[in-house]
Design an enzyme around this catalytic site. Structure first.
Site, PDB file in Angstrom:
ATOM      1  N   GLU A 275      23.008  41.078  -9.899  1.00  0.00           N
ATOM      2  CA  GLU A 275      23.488  40.345 -11.085  1.00  0.00           C
ATOM      3  C   GLU A 275      24.998  40.307 -10.968  1.00  0.00           C
ATOM      4  OE1 GLU A 275      21.764  38.828 -13.213  1.00  0.00           O
ATOM      5  OE2 GLU A 275      19.772  39.691 -13.001  1.00  0.00           O
TER       6      GLU A 275
ATOM      7  N   LYS B  82      24.178  55.048 -10.534  1.00  0.00           N
ATOM      8  CA  LYS B  82      25.607  55.333 -10.341  1.00  0.00           C
ATOM      9  C   LYS B  82      26.401  54.456 -11.316  1.00  0.00           C
ATOM     10  CE  LYS B  82      29.077  53.748  -8.161  1.00  0.00           C
ATOM     11  NZ  LYS B  82      30.192  54.015  -9.099  1.00  0.00           N
TER      12      LYS B  82
ATOM     13  N   CYS C  50      30.147  39.191 -18.366  1.00  0.00           N
ATOM     14  CA  CYS C  50      29.821  38.295 -17.242  1.00  0.00           C
ATOM     15  C   CYS C  50      29.344  36.932 -17.706  1.00  0.00           C
ATOM     16  CB  CYS C  50      28.755  38.936 -16.372  1.00  0.00           C
ATOM     17  SG  CYS C  50      27.256  39.312 -17.294  1.00  0.00           S
TER      18      CYS C  50
ATOM     19  N   GLU D 262      36.947  33.531 -11.427  1.00  0.00           N
ATOM     20  CA  GLU D 262      36.542  34.357 -12.560  1.00  0.00           C
ATOM     21  C   GLU D 262      37.693  35.281 -12.939  1.00  0.00           C
ATOM     22  OE1 GLU D 262      33.896  37.704 -11.898  1.00  0.00           O
ATOM     23  OE2 GLU D 262      32.832  37.284 -13.755  1.00  0.00           O
TER      24      GLU D 262
HETATM   25  P1  NDP Z   1      32.388  45.946  -9.126  1.00  0.00           P
HETATM   26  O1  NDP Z   1      31.609  45.026  -8.285  1.00  0.00           O
HETATM   27  O2  NDP Z   1      33.743  46.336  -8.718  1.00  0.00           O
HETATM   28  O3  NDP Z   1      31.599  47.330  -9.325  1.00  0.00           O
HETATM   29  C1  NDP Z   1      30.268  47.399  -9.807  1.00  0.00           C
HETATM   30  C2  NDP Z   1      29.686  48.752  -9.466  1.00  0.00           C
HETATM   31  O4  NDP Z   1      29.563  48.865  -8.039  1.00  0.00           O
HETATM   32  C3  NDP Z   1      30.544  49.933  -9.892  1.00  0.00           C
HETATM   33  O5  NDP Z   1      29.706  51.018 -10.238  1.00  0.00           O
HETATM   34  C4  NDP Z   1      31.316  50.240  -8.618  1.00  0.00           C
HETATM   35  O6  NDP Z   1      31.820  51.545  -8.593  1.00  0.00           O
HETATM   36  C5  NDP Z   1      30.242  50.030  -7.565  1.00  0.00           C
HETATM   37  N1  NDP Z   1      30.739  49.740  -6.227  1.00  0.00           N
HETATM   38  C6  NDP Z   1      31.979  49.332  -5.848  1.00  0.00           C
HETATM   39  N2  NDP Z   1      32.007  49.121  -4.513  1.00  0.00           N
HETATM   40  C7  NDP Z   1      30.753  49.393  -4.032  1.00  0.00           C
HETATM   41  C8  NDP Z   1      30.127  49.337  -2.746  1.00  0.00           C
HETATM   42  N3  NDP Z   1      30.790  48.947  -1.661  1.00  0.00           N
HETATM   43  N4  NDP Z   1      28.820  49.670  -2.665  1.00  0.00           N
HETATM   44  C9  NDP Z   1      28.120  50.034  -3.750  1.00  0.00           C
HETATM   45  N5  NDP Z   1      28.644  50.105  -4.992  1.00  0.00           N
HETATM   46  C10 NDP Z   1      29.938  49.781  -5.145  1.00  0.00           C
HETATM   47  O7  NDP Z   1      32.375  45.290 -10.587  1.00  0.00           O
HETATM   48  P2  NDP Z   1      33.128  45.798 -11.891  1.00  0.00           P
HETATM   49  O8  NDP Z   1      32.660  47.168 -12.248  1.00  0.00           O
HETATM   50  O9  NDP Z   1      34.570  45.530 -11.730  1.00  0.00           O
HETATM   51  O10 NDP Z   1      32.494  44.800 -12.987  1.00  0.00           O
HETATM   52  C11 NDP Z   1      32.995  43.540 -13.202  1.00  0.00           C
HETATM   53  C12 NDP Z   1      32.170  42.493 -12.467  1.00  0.00           C
HETATM   54  O11 NDP Z   1      30.802  42.628 -12.793  1.00  0.00           O
HETATM   55  C13 NDP Z   1      32.547  41.078 -12.883  1.00  0.00           C
HETATM   56  O12 NDP Z   1      32.662  40.259 -11.763  1.00  0.00           O
HETATM   57  C14 NDP Z   1      31.384  40.623 -13.737  1.00  0.00           C
HETATM   58  O13 NDP Z   1      31.202  39.255 -13.784  1.00  0.00           O
HETATM   59  C15 NDP Z   1      30.236  41.362 -13.128  1.00  0.00           C
HETATM   60  N6  NDP Z   1      29.152  41.539 -14.093  1.00  0.00           N
HETATM   61  C16 NDP Z   1      27.998  40.806 -13.950  1.00  0.00           C
HETATM   62  C17 NDP Z   1      26.988  40.907 -14.889  1.00  0.00           C
HETATM   63  C18 NDP Z   1      25.689  40.145 -14.743  1.00  0.00           C
HETATM   64  O14 NDP Z   1      24.706  40.514 -15.374  1.00  0.00           O
HETATM   65  N7  NDP Z   1      25.609  39.103 -13.944  1.00  0.00           N
HETATM   66  C19 NDP Z   1      27.123  41.771 -16.052  1.00  0.00           C
HETATM   67  C20 NDP Z   1      28.356  42.513 -16.091  1.00  0.00           C
HETATM   68  C21 NDP Z   1      29.327  42.387 -15.127  1.00  0.00           C
HETATM   69  P3  NDP Z   1      33.340  51.799  -9.087  1.00  0.00           P
HETATM   70  O15 NDP Z   1      33.478  51.171 -10.444  1.00  0.00           O
HETATM   71  O16 NDP Z   1      33.430  53.254  -9.155  1.00  0.00           O
HETATM   72  O17 NDP Z   1      34.213  51.140  -8.065  1.00  0.00           O
END
Ligand code: NDP
Length: 495
Positions: free
Chosen positions: A269, A194, A303, A399
């Protein structure tokens, strides 16, 4: 400065009705519910994607389960390697189309989409492909005593866990997607991905390429939608593992939901508030160049990138001045313009979040540069450096996931370590120094999953990556990923 010409294939792809990729083919949504996709450089709607309903999630997981038991299970390790390498070749051959699509959805510079996101996805995919024939168990000699001359031997098998739900954020949707897809397929698992609602298109195109490469129907599916679609996937009883990358709050919800569903295993992650330490002997010019490159790449929406800069007091004025001067030189422009050095934020909600940080910085901090929106259509802000108001400044602790670096001086190494470790996060850190023995003494005491010296945000497929503390659970890359995508079966034999 001007935008590149879009390929006809990209224009045509954007105009297609987009939904999901299930059972080896493209499927438009069943319900009519859809999500607009915006170009962050202009704010304009460029395409639409359907939101998956329960039946579509069910179909995707069922098809992944069938492929896990059938078509993909029947493919030999050697052939898995061949198929994944073929997919890497196809991604490489279609770099320009994929890079343009990703830039249009994410606001990532076209240079970065071509040279990092797509190019590195190919590198990672080829690395993972090589593991197909190298996943092994162990033999061991049991210690049970023999009473009547009987003997024992034992060994372990590494078996794929089953269907993986891969949940991907918007910042590097292709690369992070490929990490999960490749980890799943090479270990013999199958996957339903997804993507983020903001960046759903490129992985759909890659799913088509995967079919062309020989990935059997059902082994790699994509379902689109918002968080609720992710929740449905996690809750599905036939999902054996969740591989999630995203924010800490969502990660905690995902971890709990996975446990509640079926004690489903989850790797998480998550975010970071990464520290970079510039020691007294640092080469200021090269450190400043390194910080500009790594803290502001993709507008800081990385990230692993450094957001906290601890600088020895003897160098703090020079570092702040040179960092501010370098950032003011960056050419701000459209992500499709190869001359632009700093582009838009990825979406309108994130822009509002970053503007909120700017308001706070302007009210309470010394702003070295930036902390303003850029007056043009799209989601543009200025690259920003602020001086921290002491060690408890919230800008050193929350962050931002944006182009904001917060600087604090330190006086000695004990104080530096206390500052670096004063965070709930522990994803990455870096030490900038010409004295390697100092760096080597600090490294074991820094609470982070990765520590770099004289560099930051450099990911390599051979080097495990993941966080400690609230930055996550599990590791990707190297051989470390194998443990998370396989179960160990123990076998004992009496003879
Ligand atoms: P989110 O946590 O908002 O979303 C991540 C994914 O999860 C998206 O596909 C989102 O869908 C989906 N999602 C949202 N809510 C739920 C739920 N309740 N259950 C299951 N899936 C869900 O992160 P962002 O997309 O805003 O990304 C930014 C964040 O990701 C930052 O905090 C960053 O640090 C972290 N990150 C970490 C990395 C690592 O390797 N450690 C690498 C890259 C980013 P939708 O977008 O449609 O809401």
């Amino acid at each position: 400065m001007s935008d590149i010409q879009l390929l006809p294939a990209v224009v045509e792809f954007l105009a297609r009705p987009h939904g999901h990729f299930i059972e080896g083919h493209y499927q438009v949504g069943e319900t009519g519910a859809s999500i607009d996709i915006h170009d962050p450089s202009t704010g304009a709607v460029i395409s639409r994607v359907a939101e998956a309903c329960e039946a579509e999630v069910e179909r995707a997981v069922r098809s992944a389960r069938q492929a896990f038991k059938g078509a993909w299970a029947d493919v030999s390790p050697y052939q898995k390697d061949v198929v994944l390498n073929r997919l890497a070749d196809l991604i490489e051959a279609n770099t320009e189309e994929l890079a343009q699509l990703e830039t249009l959805c994410s606001g990532k510079s076209i240079n970065l989409s071509r040279g990092l996101e797509i190019a590195q996805s190919v590198v990672f995919l080829r690395y993972f492909a090589g593991w197909a024939s190298k996943i092994t168990g162990q033999t061991m000699t049991p210690s049970i005593p023999s009473f009547a001359g009987e003997c024992y031997t034992a060994f372990t098998l590494r078996e794929p866990v089953g269907v993986v739900a891969g949940i991907v954020p918007w910042n590097f949707s292709v690369m992070i997607g490929i990490w999960k897809i490749a980890s799943a397929l090479v270990t013999g698992c199958t996957i339903v991905v997804k993507p983020s609602e903001f960046t759903p298109l490129t992985l759909l195109r890659i799913a088509e390429l995967a079919t062309e490469a020989g990935v059997p129907a059902g082994a790699f599916n994509v379902v689109n939608g918002r968080g609720a679609v992710g929740q449905r996937l996690i809750a599905h009883p036939q999902v054996a593992k969740v591989a999630f990358t995203g924010s800490v709050p969502t990660g905690i919800d995902v971890g709990k939901a996975a446990m509640a569903a079926n004690l489903t295993r989850a790797t998480l992650e998550l975010g970071g508030k990464n520290a970079a330490a510039l020691l007294a002997d640092v080469d200021v010019d090269s450190a400043v160049a390194g910080i500009v490159q790594t803290a502001y790449v993709h507008q800081g929406q990385v990230c692993a990138s450094p957001e906290r800069l601890y600088v020895h007091r003897s160098k703090v004025d020079e570092v702040s001045a040179k960092l501010g001067a370098a950032l003011k030189q960056l050419k701000i422009g459209s992500a499709l313009d190869p001359q632009a050095q700093f582009g838009p934020l990825a979406n309108a909600a994130h822009l509002q979040k970053i503007l909120g940080f700017f308001d706070r910085a302007r009210a309470s901090n010394t702003v070295v540069c930036g902390a303003r929106a850029v007056e043009r259509p799209g989601y543009f802000v200025e690259p920003t450096v602020v001086l921290a108001n002491g060690a408890n400044d919230p800008l050193l602790h929350e962050e931002t996931f944006g182009p904001i670096v917060c600087v604090l001086p330190f006086d000695d190494e004990e104080q530096l370590l206390a500052l670096m470790n004063d965070s709930p996060y522990g994803l990455t850190a870096s030490v900038w120094t010409n004295d390697l023995s100092k760096a080597l003494r600090l490294i074991p005491r820094i609470e982070a999953g990765t520590v770099w010296v004289n560099m930051h945000t450099f990911l390599d497929p051979a080097v495990p990556f993941g966080g400690v503390k609230a930055s996550g659970v599990g590791r990707e890359f190297g051989s470390a990923f194998i443990e998370d995508y396989t179960e160990l079966k123990s076998v004992m034999i009496r003879y």
